[in-house]
Design a protein around this motif. Structure first.
Motif, PDB file in Angstrom:
ATOM      1  N   UNK A   1       0.837  -1.200   0.000  1.00  0.00           N
ATOM      2  CA  UNK A   1       0.000   0.000   0.000  1.00  0.00           C
ATOM      3  C   UNK A   1       0.872   1.250   0.000  1.00  0.00           C
ATOM      4  N   UNK A   2       0.442   2.239  -0.753  1.00  0.00           N
ATOM      5  CA  UNK A   2       1.161   3.510  -0.849  1.00  0.00           C
ATOM      6  C   UNK A   2       0.342   4.591  -0.159  1.00  0.00           C
ATOM      7  N   UNK A   3       0.976   5.346   0.708  1.00  0.00           N
ATOM      8  CA  UNK A   3       0.365   6.545   1.267  1.00  0.00           C
ATOM      9  C   UNK A   3       0.738   7.714   0.373  1.00  0.00           C
ATOM     10  N   UNK A   4      -0.263   8.452  -0.095  1.00  0.00           N
ATOM     11  CA  UNK A   4      -0.044   9.624  -0.929  1.00  0.00           C
ATOM     12  C   UNK A   4      -0.386  10.870  -0.131  1.00  0.00           C
ATOM     13  N   UNK A   5       0.610  11.680   0.109  1.00  0.00           N
ATOM     14  CA  UNK A   5       0.440  12.955   0.804  1.00  0.00           C
ATOM     15  C   UNK A   5       0.310  14.028  -0.269  1.00  0.00           C
ATOM     16  N   UNK A   6      -0.846  14.688  -0.321  1.00  0.00           N
ATOM     17  CA  UNK A   6      -1.111  15.537  -1.481  1.00  0.00           C
ATOM     18  C   UNK A   6      -2.133  16.610  -1.162  1.00  0.00           C
ATOM     19  N   UNK A   7      -2.314  17.501  -2.124  1.00  0.00           N
ATOM     20  CA  UNK A   7      -3.342  18.527  -2.090  1.00  0.00           C
ATOM     21  C   UNK A   7      -3.728  18.826  -3.525  1.00  0.00           C
ATOM     22  N   UNK A   8      -4.770  19.623  -3.746  1.00  0.00           N
ATOM     23  CA  UNK A   8      -5.308  19.843  -5.090  1.00  0.00           C
ATOM     24  C   UNK A   8      -4.525  20.854  -5.903  1.00  0.00           C
ATOM     25  N   UNK A   9      -3.248  20.560  -6.163  1.00  0.00           N
ATOM     26  CA  UNK A   9      -2.395  21.408  -6.988  1.00  0.00           C
ATOM     27  C   UNK A   9      -1.967  20.619  -8.222  1.00  0.00           C
ATOM     28  N   UNK A  10      -1.425  21.302  -9.239  1.00  0.00           N
ATOM     29  CA  UNK A  10      -0.947  20.548 -10.401  1.00  0.00           C
ATOM     30  C   UNK A  10       0.072  19.474 -10.050  1.00  0.00           C
ATOM     31  N   UNK A  11       1.023  19.784  -9.183  1.00  0.00           N
ATOM     32  CA  UNK A  11       2.021  18.771  -8.827  1.00  0.00           C
ATOM     33  C   UNK A  11       1.394  17.608  -8.068  1.00  0.00           C
ATOM     34  N   UNK A  12       0.442  17.906  -7.206  1.00  0.00           N
ATOM     35  CA  UNK A  12      -0.256  16.835  -6.509  1.00  0.00           C
ATOM     36  C   UNK A  12      -1.061  15.971  -7.454  1.00  0.00           C
ATOM     37  N   UNK A  13      -1.709  16.601  -8.401  1.00  0.00           N
ATOM     38  CA  UNK A  13      -2.567  15.863  -9.328  1.00  0.00           C
ATOM     39  C   UNK A  13      -1.775  14.976 -10.273  1.00  0.00           C
ATOM     40  N   UNK A  14      -0.545  15.345 -10.571  1.00  0.00           N
ATOM     41  CA  UNK A  14       0.287  14.467 -11.397  1.00  0.00           C
ATOM     42  C   UNK A  14       0.306  13.056 -10.817  1.00  0.00           C
ATOM     43  N   UNK A  15       0.542  12.967  -9.515  1.00  0.00           N
ATOM     44  CA  UNK A  15       0.750  11.664  -8.888  1.00  0.00           C
ATOM     45  C   UNK A  15      -0.568  10.927  -8.700  1.00  0.00           C
ATOM     46  N   UNK A  16      -1.632  11.620  -8.309  1.00  0.00           N
ATOM     47  CA  UNK A  16      -2.908  10.920  -8.142  1.00  0.00           C
ATOM     48  C   UNK A  16      -3.448  10.418  -9.473  1.00  0.00           C
ATOM     49  N   UNK A  17      -3.263  11.193 -10.530  1.00  0.00           N
ATOM     50  CA  UNK A  17      -3.680  10.720 -11.859  1.00  0.00           C
ATOM     51  C   UNK A  17      -2.862   9.498 -12.264  1.00  0.00           C
ATOM     52  N   UNK A  18      -1.554   9.557 -12.042  1.00  0.00           N
ATOM     53  CA  UNK A  18      -0.705   8.423 -12.412  1.00  0.00           C
ATOM     54  C   UNK A  18      -1.084   7.178 -11.620  1.00  0.00           C
ATOM     55  N   UNK A  19      -1.324   7.321 -10.328  1.00  0.00           N
ATOM     56  CA  UNK A  19      -1.724   6.166  -9.519  1.00  0.00           C
ATOM     57  C   UNK A  19      -3.010   5.544 -10.054  1.00  0.00           C
ATOM     58  N   UNK A  20      -3.949   6.386 -10.464  1.00  0.00           N
ATOM     59  CA  UNK A  20      -5.190   5.859 -11.035  1.00  0.00           C
ATOM     60  C   UNK A  20      -4.926   5.154 -12.365  1.00  0.00           C
ATOM     61  N   UNK A  21      -4.064   5.728 -13.189  1.00  0.00           N
ATOM     62  CA  UNK A  21      -3.738   5.098 -14.477  1.00  0.00           C
ATOM     63  C   UNK A  21      -3.028   3.763 -14.270  1.00  0.00           C
ATOM     64  N   UNK A  22      -2.162   3.687 -13.277  1.00  0.00           N
ATOM     65  CA  UNK A  22      -1.391   2.466 -13.034  1.00  0.00           C
ATOM     66  C   UNK A  22      -2.191   1.408 -12.294  1.00  0.00           C
ATOM     67  N   UNK A  23      -3.257   1.813 -11.605  1.00  0.00           N
ATOM     68  CA  UNK A  23      -4.056   0.867 -10.837  1.00  0.00           C
ATOM     69  C   UNK A  23      -3.373   0.393  -9.572  1.00  0.00           C
TER      70      UNK A  23
END
Length: 211
Positions: A1-23
């Motif tokens: 399991x990966x913990x993602x520390x993030x907020x609604x910024x472009x840099x944050x969204x890069x990683x959440x989008x990638x995690x969704x794409x990678x499954x």
């Protein structure tokens, strides 16, 4: 399991989008940068630079900051998904990822600061950064005149660039002036993983769609 520390910024969204794409399975740990959460000792132990995003991979014990490094790590963890397998594509992906991190991101970020949030306070800075962002849009538009994605196939580089372009309104950019960027933007915006990842850590708004 990966913990993602993030907020609604472009840099944050890069990683959440990638995690969704990678499954890849992950748990969101919101870091409210408007409240100073990024300055707490607990977060600094994970991200010494005090910036989101950051991850903790409980499978490997890896802790990482810096969105570009995180994206390459996650793509490798997923078996190289969204990283071109041929040398030409791989290095095109890398050069455009570096272009985003060294050019588009910093310049667009300064444009947000001066043009959107502090208009009229520094006219020289507004002109300087907005003109540079327009130049970078032109660079991207020219590249996309030859291919659908920056490295030929959809890749980590597109995912890194797209969230910054998604704030075209903040940058006072008319995407109709960059038709290849507009087509690329809409092509990516329609992907379910992009729609879902854009709204991490919470629902913020619809994905902006240029008229």
């Amino acid at each position: 399991m990966i913990d993602l520390y993030t907020w609604g910024t472009p840099n944050g969204r890069k990683v959440s989008i990638l995690l969704e794409e990678l499954g890849l399975p992950y748990e969101v740990k919101p870091i409210d940068i408007t409240a100073g959460d990024q300055k707490t000792p607990e977060f600094l132990a994970i991200s010494p630079n005090g910036r989101i995003p950051a991850i903790v991979d409980h499978d490997t014990g890896v802790r990482m900051m810096e969105s570009g490094a995180i994206m390459l790590y996650l793509a490798k963890k997923a078996g190289g998904k969204l990283i071109p397998s041929d040398d030409v594509g791989y290095w095109q992906m890398m050069e455009w990822l570096m272009w985003q991190m060294g050019g588009l991101g910093p310049m667009a970020g300064q444009t947000h600061h001066f043009v959107r949030f502090n208009p009229g306070k520094a006219p020289y800075a507004e002109e300087r950064y907005l003109n540079e962002v327009k130049r970078l849009y032109g660079v991207l538009d020219t590249a996309l005149s030859e291919r659908d994605y920056v490295a030929g196939e959809y890749s980590v580089a597109d995912i890194a660039i797209w969230p910054w372009i998604s704030r075209f309104e903040w940058q006072t950019i008319d995407l109709n002036q960059y038709p290849n960027v507009k087509d690329w933007y809409n092509r990516i915006a329609g992907r379910p993983a992009v729609q879902k990842g854009y709204h991490i850590p919470h629902y913020v708004s619809d994905v902006p769609v240029p008229e």
